[in-house]
Design a protein around this motif. Sequence first.
Motif, PDB file in Angstrom:
ATOM      1  N   UNK A  49       0.854  -1.183   0.000  1.00  0.00           N
ATOM      2  CA  UNK A  49       0.000   0.000   0.000  1.00  0.00           C
ATOM      3  C   UNK A  49       0.894   1.238   0.000  1.00  0.00           C
ATOM      4  N   UNK A  50       0.735   2.031  -1.067  1.00  0.00           N
ATOM      5  CA  UNK A  50       1.521   3.257  -1.230  1.00  0.00           C
ATOM      6  C   UNK A  50       3.016   2.986  -1.127  1.00  0.00           C
ATOM      7  N   UNK A  51       3.425   1.885  -1.757  1.00  0.00           N
ATOM      8  CA  UNK A  51       4.840   1.576  -1.830  1.00  0.00           C
ATOM      9  C   UNK A  51       5.401   0.884  -0.614  1.00  0.00           C
ATOM     10  N   UNK A  52       4.580   0.590   0.402  1.00  0.00           N
ATOM     11  CA  UNK A  52       5.052  -0.047   1.626  1.00  0.00           C
ATOM     12  C   UNK A  52       4.497  -1.472   1.663  1.00  0.00           C
ATOM     13  N   UNK A  53       5.359  -2.457   1.867  1.00  0.00           N
ATOM     14  CA  UNK A  53       4.961  -3.859   1.944  1.00  0.00           C
ATOM     15  C   UNK A  53       4.585  -4.213   3.375  1.00  0.00           C
ATOM     16  N   UNK A  54       3.490  -4.996   3.525  1.00  0.00           N
ATOM     17  CA  UNK A  54       2.991  -5.385   4.844  1.00  0.00           C
ATOM     18  C   UNK A  54       2.839  -6.901   4.914  1.00  0.00           C
ATOM     19  N   UNK A  55       2.875  -7.423   6.145  1.00  0.00           N
ATOM     20  CA  UNK A  55       2.598  -8.830   6.419  1.00  0.00           C
ATOM     21  C   UNK A  55       1.647  -8.930   7.596  1.00  0.00           C
ATOM     22  N   UNK A  56       0.739  -9.935   7.559  1.00  0.00           N
ATOM     23  CA  UNK A  56      -0.266 -10.094   8.603  1.00  0.00           C
ATOM     24  C   UNK A  56       0.372 -10.609   9.889  1.00  0.00           C
ATOM     25  N   UNK A  57      -0.023 -10.022  11.019  1.00  0.00           N
ATOM     26  CA  UNK A  57       0.526 -10.424  12.318  1.00  0.00           C
ATOM     27  C   UNK A  57      -0.550 -10.847  13.307  1.00  0.00           C
ATOM     28  N   UNK A  58      -1.731 -10.235  13.270  1.00  0.00           N
ATOM     29  CA  UNK A  58      -2.779 -10.545  14.243  1.00  0.00           C
ATOM     30  C   UNK A  58      -4.148 -10.555  13.561  1.00  0.00           C
TER      31      UNK A  58
ATOM     32  N   UNK B 139      -7.970  -7.523  10.505  1.00  0.00           N
ATOM     33  CA  UNK B 139      -6.674  -8.102  10.130  1.00  0.00           C
ATOM     34  C   UNK B 139      -5.606  -7.029  10.328  1.00  0.00           C
ATOM     35  N   UNK B 140      -4.645  -7.297  11.199  1.00  0.00           N
ATOM     36  CA  UNK B 140      -3.579  -6.344  11.511  1.00  0.00           C
ATOM     37  C   UNK B 140      -2.338  -6.719  10.702  1.00  0.00           C
ATOM     38  N   UNK B 141      -1.848  -5.756   9.926  1.00  0.00           N
ATOM     39  CA  UNK B 141      -0.635  -5.940   9.124  1.00  0.00           C
ATOM     40  C   UNK B 141       0.485  -5.069   9.685  1.00  0.00           C
ATOM     41  N   UNK B 142       1.705  -5.598   9.613  1.00  0.00           N
ATOM     42  CA  UNK B 142       2.882  -4.866  10.069  1.00  0.00           C
ATOM     43  C   UNK B 142       3.807  -4.614   8.882  1.00  0.00           C
ATOM     44  N   UNK B 143       4.419  -3.454   8.897  1.00  0.00           N
ATOM     45  CA  UNK B 143       5.338  -3.085   7.814  1.00  0.00           C
ATOM     46  C   UNK B 143       6.531  -4.040   7.790  1.00  0.00           C
ATOM     47  N   UNK B 144       6.885  -4.481   6.599  1.00  0.00           N
ATOM     48  CA  UNK B 144       8.051  -5.340   6.434  1.00  0.00           C
ATOM     49  C   UNK B 144       9.281  -4.451   6.281  1.00  0.00           C
ATOM     50  N   UNK B 145      10.187  -4.514   7.234  1.00  0.00           N
ATOM     51  CA  UNK B 145      11.392  -3.692   7.191  1.00  0.00           C
ATOM     52  C   UNK B 145      12.374  -4.290   6.191  1.00  0.00           C
ATOM     53  N   UNK B 146      13.060  -3.443   5.397  1.00  0.00           N
ATOM     54  CA  UNK B 146      14.046  -3.950   4.430  1.00  0.00           C
ATOM     55  C   UNK B 146      15.167  -4.693   5.127  1.00  0.00           C
TER      56      UNK B 146
END
Length: 358
Positions: free
Chosen positions: A109-118, A280-287
Motif C-alpha cells: 500500500x503506497x509503496x510499503x509492503x505489509x505482512x499479517x501479524x494478528x 486483520x492487523x498488518x505490520x510493515x516489512x522492514x528492508x
Amino acid sequence: MKKKIALILAVVLAAAMALSVTAHAAEIGSSEGGTTIAITDITPRGEQKTEPQTEKESKKDETKAYAVSSYYPVAVQTSEDGGVRLLVKTFLVPEDTAPSALIEEELTRRGVAYEATDILRREMAGDTERKTVSQAVTVNSETDKPENILPLLKSTLDYREDGFAGVLTLDKDSIKAKESGSSGYSYTLKEEKEFPNLDRNDLAYIPKTAEKNGVTLSLANVDWTPMASAADNSEVPSLFKATALYTGTAWGSKADGYTVTADYTGEVSRTAKGQVMYSIVYKEIMPESSAFPWKTVGLVILVVGAAASAAVGIAFLVVFCRKQVPKKKVQKDPYADRPKMHRPEMLRQMDRGLEDER
C-alpha cells in the motif's frame, strides 16, 4: 633482513584482507543448501500516482486493491507502533467465513509492503424473532380424577425447537383423560322382593325368577313371616309374608388405565445469526539491508587484530635475533685524526717510513 621482514608483513596483511573479504561474502550471499541473493527495493512512502491506460484497467486495480475473497473492508486504518507502520483492515462477514480467507499474502500500500501479524474477532448480534406456541404433553394415569392427575404434570416446560427457546406454562383447562384400555369381569347381583298377605307359606306363590338391570336372577331363598291369625285365641297364623332373595351373575368392564393430554403455552424467541467482524492487523516489512552486519564487522575486527598481533610478534622476533648476533671488531684507522695535507705523495712516503720502522 629488513626487506624480508617487510615482505612477510605484506603477505600477512594480504591474507587477512582476503579472509575478511571471503567471510563478508559468505555472510551476505551464502545459506544452507545454496547461495541466495536477496534484493529489496525500497520505494518512497509518498503516494504514487499512476494513471491506468483504460477505465476497465482502473476498475480492475481498484478491485484488486480492496476486495478480498469477494468481501470489501468496512474500514481501513493506519497507525504507527515503535516506528513501525501498522495497517488494519476490518471486514463484516457471515459467521461461517474462515478468517484465513481475508488475509492478503502480498499486501503493498503506497509503496510499503505489509505482512499479517494478528487477527481480531468480534461477534455481532442478529435480529430477534418472537412468537406464541403451544405444545401438547401426554402422560399415563391409573385414574381419571383431576386431583390424582395434576401431580403427574409439571407446571412449566422448557421449549427448544427450530432455534426458538422459552418456557411454556401448563393450561389446566386443556387437561383431558381417556381410557387407554378395558377388561371384563363378573360379579354377583342380588335382589330381594317381599310378597305379603299370603294365606299360607307355599312356594307356589313365589316367582322362581326376577330381573334386575337386564339380568335374570334365580330364586335363592325365601323367608316366611306370620302376619295374623284366624281366631283370637288361635295360635295358627292365617296370613304370611314371604321375603324372597334372588341372585345371579352379572358381567361388567373396567378401565385398565387412562391417557392424559395437556397443553403448555407461552412465548418463545430466537436470535438470527449475526455477522462477524474481523480486523486483520498488518505490520510493515522492514528492508533486510537496513540491518547492521554485526557478524561481518566482528569477523573483520578479529582478523585485523590477529594480523596486528602477528606483525608485533614478528617485529619482536626480529629485534631479539639482532641482539643475539655477535658484533665484529673494527680496527681503528691511525690516520683518521690527522689534518688533510695538500701533498698526498709526501704523506704516503712518511707512512712508508713509519711502516718500515715498525
